[in-house]
Design a protein around this motif. Structure first.
Motif, short mmCIF file in Angstrom:
data_model
loop_
_atom_site.label_atom_id
_atom_site.label_comp_id
_atom_site.label_asym_id
_atom_site.label_seq_id
_atom_site.Cartn_x
_atom_site.Cartn_y
_atom_site.Cartn_z
N ILE A 6 0.88 -1.34 -0.05
CA ILE A 6 0.03 -0.22 -0.03
C ILE A 6 0.96 1.37 -0.12
O ILE A 6 1.98 1.28 0.52
N VAL A 8 1.00 5.27 1.19
CA VAL A 8 0.62 6.54 1.75
C VAL A 8 1.24 7.96 1.31
O VAL A 8 2.43 8.17 1.31
N LEU A 73 -3.15 5.36 -0.33
CA LEU A 73 -4.01 6.20 0.91
C LEU A 73 -3.53 7.79 0.55
O LEU A 73 -2.42 7.88 0.85
N ILE A 100 -7.53 6.12 -2.23
CA ILE A 100 -8.45 6.47 -1.03
C ILE A 100 -8.15 7.94 -0.55
O ILE A 100 -7.13 8.40 -0.53
N ASP A 101 -9.20 8.68 -0.14
CA ASP A 101 -9.37 10.04 0.62
C ASP A 101 -9.69 9.63 2.08
O ASP A 101 -10.64 9.29 2.36
N GLY A 102 -8.68 9.78 2.59
CA GLY A 102 -9.05 9.66 4.27
C GLY A 102 -9.06 10.66 4.89
O GLY A 102 -9.23 10.77 6.11
N VAL A 144 -15.73 2.97 5.55
CA VAL A 144 -15.16 2.75 4.23
C VAL A 144 -16.39 3.05 3.53
O VAL A 144 -17.29 1.92 3.62
N LEU A 154 -8.39 -3.54 0.60
CA LEU A 154 -8.19 -3.03 1.83
C LEU A 154 -8.45 -3.83 3.00
O LEU A 154 -7.93 -3.52 4.12
N LEU A 158 -6.85 -2.95 6.62
CA LEU A 158 -7.66 -2.08 7.36
C LEU A 158 -8.24 -2.68 8.85
O LEU A 158 -8.02 -2.25 9.90
#
Length: 467
Positions: A6, A8, A73, A100-102, A144, A154, A158
């Motif tokens: 993943i 970030v 992410l 992904i919009d966190g 999510v 994910l 997660l």
């Protein structure tokens, strides 16, 4: 070098904490940041976890360093920065990749971005993350929204990094497109109401009872061992008992009476009204924060506006505790009504009991109450209404009287209790089979010929006003 599982992007407070959480759980994590000079210090501070972190200065190298189909992410400001990033990164991605919009994004934007990316066979996830920096590092609650394809990618990551409640991961796939961000928005709205209700009890004890901050904090600390057990009560007790090292005074007494807000509470109130709901406790809490910013006006008004108050008999501590329990139940119930309305409007099929369950640990509104609410929501309450579930009715029967007495004390003493009073008014409105809006409909017919329905006949009627 093996590729990361993943990526970030964004090594601010939350992004760096989540990246370390993933590395701590054995995942290989590619990391980068717009300001590349942040990257090396982050890797150095990671210590032994650095072996699981793959730093990249260039965005292209970052993308290439993640195994396909990619999961990336983004922990960057929502809004225009996210749209700019989508435009930049899309040409670098392959079909089946997920971004992904966190952040705390507006769910309408998330829905648009999801539809936009789907045109290129790419997946966009809106993921609500709650728990602050500590939660992100050691176990947040995560909500999510996105495709089943994205959730399959994910899920193992997660579930590993999330908070756990008796072993149950506090994360789940709640629905498509904007479902996750909307649930996080409502979570924050409930958070606003909960925080304001606690502050109102504090104000009653301080202004009507003359209690010093430390004594109130000690009371809250005791409440945290009972039915009010929650993160917000816990930290309120600690805050109120903290002493400023420079002055020796309670820290809270030195803080300006002005609370900030980032918009999620306001979004909850706005969307509730759009959906035909009234999350009045959230609306009152948002209003209280807005009024708090008008310090100069309030200072002038205090000397000019008559109080016209009666001596306040401060309710005892048991009544105050019980009133707060009732307000908390009602605030959560309003939140779940808004969630259900959105689920129906956007065809999300939100699982209400599961939402309550993933809020039981890791998030800011975590409390023992949520376990009870999850059970109540699973009990198929009448009309699907949380407050009509037998267990919740019983709790309200034993607490609503205290809420009524506390609100009365605040009103008679001129101490503002907007969330407590709004919660009580909503309860009384819901339990009143025949209210007063028949007069409003008559007024509407008088000036606008809108018509009305009758109790004794079917059809649409007009009154004899013209005659």
């Amino acid at each position: 070098m093996s590729k990361a599982q993943i990526g970030v992007y964004g090594l601010g407070t939350m992004g760096s904490a989540l990246a370390l959480n993933m590395a701590d759980n054995g995942f290989q994590v590619a990391v980068t940041n717009r300001e590349v000079d942040w990257i090396a210090p982050f890797i150095m501070e990671a210590g032994t976890l650095a072996k699981n972190l793959h730093p990249h200065d260039a965005l292209e190298d970052f993308i290439k360093g993640i195994k396909t189909p990619r999961v990336i992410l983004f922990m960057i400001p929502s809004g225009a920065p996210m749209d700019m990033m989508i435009d930049t990164i899309t040409p670098l991605l392959d079909a089946g990749d997920t971004i992904i919009d966190g952040g705390n994004a507006n769910f309408h934007d998330t829905r648009k971005r999801s539809a936009q990316m789907a045109k290129n066979d790419l997946h966009f996830v809106g993921m609500g993350v709650s728990g602050g920096e500590s939660g992100a590092r050691h176990g947040p609650s995560m909500m999510v929204g996105g495709t089943n394809h994205s959730w399959t990618q994910l899920k193992p990551i997660l579930q590993a990094i999330s908070a756990k409640f008796q072993g149950d991961p506090c994360v789940d796939h709640l629905g498509p497109d904007g479902a996750g961000h909307f649930v996080k928005t409502v979570h924050n709205g409930i958070e606003y109401a909960d925080m304001q209700a606690i502050a109102e009890i504090y104000a009653l004890l301080r202004d009507a009872g003359g209690w010093p901050a430390a004594k109130i904090g000690d009371l809250f600390e005791g409440w945290n061992d009972g039915a009010l057990h929650s993160y917000l009560i816990e930290i309120s007790g600690k805050v109120l008992q903290a002493t400023d090292p420079d002055t020796g005074k309670p820290v809270v007494d030195l803080i300006l009476d002005q609370a900030g807000q980032k918009g999620t509470g306001r979004w909850t109130a706005i969307e509730a009204l759009k959906l035909g709901q009234s999350a009045s406790a959230v609306e009152a809490a948002v209003g209280a924060r807005s009024w708090s910013s008008e310090e100069a006006t309030r200072e002038v008004a205090q000397s000019l506006l008559a109080a016209d108050t009666s001596p306040t008999n401060l309710p005892d501590a048991d009544d105050l505790e019980t009133a707060l329990i009732a307000a908390r139940i009602l605030g959560h119930a309003q939140g779940f009504r808004v969630l259900q309305a959105a689920s129906d409007e956007y065809d999300w099929s939100l699982d209400m009991p599961r939402i309550a369950e993933i809020w039981r640990a890791g998030c800011i509104i975590r409390s023992s109450l949520l376990d009870d609410l999850a059970d109540a929501l699973r009990s198929d309450p009448p009309q699907g209404e949380l407050i009509l579930a037998p267990a919740i009715r019983t709790r309200l029967e034993t607490s609503i009287g205290a809420l009524r007495r506390v609100v009365t004390a605040g009103i008679s003493g001129g101490i503002p209790v907007p969330v407590l009073s709004a919660s009580l008014a909503w309860y009384d409105s819901i339990r009143t089979a025949r209210g007063s809006t028949n007069l409003i409909q008559a007024q509407r017919d008088f000036f606008g010929e809108h018509g009305f329905k009758r109790l004794d006949k079917s059809g649409n009627f007009h009154g004899p006003w013209k005659a």
